[in-house]
Design an enzyme around this catalytic site. Structure first.
Site, short mmCIF file in Angstrom:
data_model
loop_
_atom_site.label_atom_id
_atom_site.label_comp_id
_atom_site.label_asym_id
_atom_site.label_seq_id
_atom_site.Cartn_x
_atom_site.Cartn_y
_atom_site.Cartn_z
N ASP A 39 32.65 90.75 -36.19
CA ASP A 39 31.51 89.87 -35.90
C ASP A 39 30.26 90.76 -35.82
OD1 ASP A 39 31.44 86.78 -34.49
OD2 ASP A 39 29.64 88.02 -34.23
N ASP A 65 28.22 93.20 -39.93
CA ASP A 65 27.16 92.28 -40.35
C ASP A 65 27.43 91.95 -41.82
OD1 ASP A 65 24.88 91.05 -41.29
OD2 ASP A 65 23.49 92.50 -40.41
N VAL A 66 27.75 90.69 -42.09
CA VAL A 66 28.19 90.35 -43.46
C VAL A 66 27.06 90.45 -44.49
CG1 VAL A 66 30.09 88.86 -42.72
CG2 VAL A 66 27.83 87.85 -43.12
N TYR A 157 21.03 75.39 -45.54
CA TYR A 157 22.45 75.35 -45.13
C TYR A 157 23.26 74.58 -46.18
CZ TYR A 157 26.47 74.71 -41.96
OH TYR A 157 27.73 74.71 -41.38
N THR A 192 31.89 73.90 -31.04
CA THR A 192 31.74 75.35 -30.93
C THR A 192 30.35 75.65 -30.35
OG1 THR A 192 30.66 75.61 -33.08
CG2 THR A 192 33.07 75.66 -33.07
N1 LIG Z 1 30.82 73.95 -35.73
C1 LIG Z 1 30.70 73.09 -36.71
O1 LIG Z 1 30.53 71.87 -36.48
C2 LIG Z 1 30.79 73.55 -38.15
C3 LIG Z 1 30.84 72.57 -39.14
C4 LIG Z 1 30.92 72.98 -40.47
C5 LIG Z 1 30.98 74.32 -40.80
N2 LIG Z 1 30.93 75.26 -39.81
C6 LIG Z 1 30.97 76.66 -40.22
O2 LIG Z 1 32.00 77.32 -39.52
C7 LIG Z 1 31.66 78.71 -39.39
C8 LIG Z 1 31.82 79.12 -37.94
O3 LIG Z 1 30.89 78.36 -37.17
P1 LIG Z 1 31.09 78.10 -35.60
O4 LIG Z 1 30.71 76.70 -35.37
O5 LIG Z 1 32.39 78.62 -35.14
O6 LIG Z 1 29.88 78.98 -35.04
P2 LIG Z 1 29.77 80.10 -33.91
O7 LIG Z 1 28.31 80.31 -33.71
O8 LIG Z 1 30.60 79.73 -32.73
O9 LIG Z 1 30.39 81.37 -34.61
C9 LIG Z 1 29.75 82.01 -35.69
C10 LIG Z 1 29.92 83.50 -35.54
O10 LIG Z 1 29.32 84.14 -36.69
C11 LIG Z 1 28.70 85.33 -36.22
N3 LIG Z 1 27.67 85.79 -37.15
C12 LIG Z 1 26.41 85.30 -37.33
N4 LIG Z 1 25.75 86.04 -38.22
C13 LIG Z 1 26.61 87.01 -38.65
C14 LIG Z 1 26.50 88.08 -39.57
N5 LIG Z 1 25.35 88.33 -40.23
N6 LIG Z 1 27.56 88.86 -39.75
C15 LIG Z 1 28.72 88.65 -39.08
N7 LIG Z 1 28.87 87.68 -38.17
C16 LIG Z 1 27.82 86.85 -37.96
C17 LIG Z 1 28.14 84.95 -34.87
O11 LIG Z 1 27.87 86.11 -34.07
C18 LIG Z 1 29.24 84.08 -34.30
O12 LIG Z 1 30.18 84.82 -33.53
C19 LIG Z 1 30.23 78.86 -39.95
O13 LIG Z 1 30.30 79.34 -41.26
C20 LIG Z 1 29.71 77.44 -39.91
O14 LIG Z 1 28.69 77.22 -40.86
C21 LIG Z 1 30.82 74.90 -38.50
#
Ligand SMILES: NC(=O)c1ccc[n+]([C@@H]2O[C@H](COP(=O)([O-])OP(=O)(O)OC[C@H]3O[C@@H](n4cnc5c(N)ncnc54)[C@H](O)[C@@H]3O)[C@@H](O)[C@H]2O)c1
Length: 253
Positions: A39, A65-66, A157, A192
């Site tokens: 992460d 960092d991706v 997005y 989340t």
């Molecule tokens: N929660 C939802 O409703 C939802 C719906 C559709 C898709 N998603 C997708 O699911 C994935 C996870 O989302 P989530 O809801 O668990 O969010 P979250 O914020 O709980 O987790 C996301 C994580 O990504 C990390 N991150 C951010 N930028 C980064 C980078 N540059 N390099 C590495 N890590 C990085 C953050 O530190 C965090 O720990 C995302 O791709 C999000 O777009 C989430």
């Protein structure tokens, strides 16, 4: 004793410090995989790795960092160095942004979203595809319902998540001959920190949206993790290039 789905497999995950990524890292480990939990928040990644180890699993926490190619390469190298191979990879890191119209969106916000949510997936795919086991490797990209239908006020997005599905299909097509599978999951609204932050100014609205959905509730991160784990495992050995919508709430959309 039920058979574990990922015994002797080595997995990486991005965005593994929170939400869907955290749940997936733990689920991968529960199914027997050794997991490199990464992460951009290195402390969060280490905390998840520690939790996995406390539960008897194998894990390494690491800051990645991706948006940086060197970090994507280091993640893959860590899997090979620490655990001897790379068999499964879940690309989950993501960021959210406040809704904004096309005309008000500035280039910096567009570039940040694309860098994390699309270029980040490409960079990880590039290094994972080079190193992953063949045959038998499996990669899962986390897109979104917004990969199929527009998220209002989220042109960046929506574009990035559509792009992830294109990358998924392209990688699947290019590597099927080498025995590598690449799929995507498209989560619906999942409870989340990212979703809570998105609705920070209007938590009542989130409750209302969830209550009025056909499912009557938000998804749990563990419900996304289960699909990702199945796609990582040999139980989905004839599935590639697919984008699985995991969204009871959006069922009647
Ligand atoms: N929660 C939802 O409703 C939802 C719906 C559709 C898709 N998603 C997708 O699911 C994935 C996870 O989302 P989530 O809801 O668990 O969010 P979250 O914020 O709980 O987790 C996301 C994580 O990504 C990390 N991150 C951010 N930028 C980064 C980078 N540059 N390099 C590495 N890590 C990085 C953050 O530190 C965090 O720990 C995302 O791709 C999000 O777009 C989430």
């Amino acid at each position: 004793m039920p058979e574990h789905m990922l015994t002797n497999k080595v997995a990486t995950i991005t965005g593994g410090g929170s939400g869907i990524g955290e749940a997936t890292a733990k689920a991968l480990a529960q199914e027997g995989a050794s997991v490199v939990v990464t992460d951009i928040n290195g402390d969060a990644a280490s905390a998840v790795a520690d939790a996995i180890k406390s539960a008897g699993g194998n894990a390494l926490g690491m800051r990645v960092d991706v948006t940086l190619e060197s970090d994507a390469a280091a993640m893959v190298a860590a899997a090979q160095r620490e655990f001897g191979s790379l068999d499964c990879a879940v690309n989950c890191a993501g960021v959210s942004d406040a809704p904004v119209s096309f005309t008000d969106m500035n280039l910096a916000a567009w570039n940040r979203m694309l860098a994390v949510a699309l270029t980040g997936v490409f960079l990880c795919l590039k290094h994972e595809l080079a190193a992953i086991s063949r045959p038998g490797g499996s990669i899962v990209n986390v897109s979104s319902g917004a990969g199929f239908t527009p998220a209002p006020g989220q042109p960046h997005y929506t574009a990035a998540k559509h792009g992830v599905l294109g990358l998924t299909k392209c990688a699947a097509r290019d590597y099927v001959g080498e025995g590598i599978r690449v799929n995507a999951i498209c989560p619906g609204m999942t409870d989340t920190p990212m979703l809570r932050e998105h609705f920070e100014q209007a938590p009542d609205l989130l409750e209302k949206v969830a209550h009025n959905a056909p499912s009557g509730r938000l998804a749990l991160p563990e419900e996304m993790a289960d699909i990702a784990v199945w796609l990582c495992s040999d139980r989905s050995s004839y599935v590639s290039g697919e984008s699985i919508i995991v969204d009871l709430a959006g069922l009647c959309r």
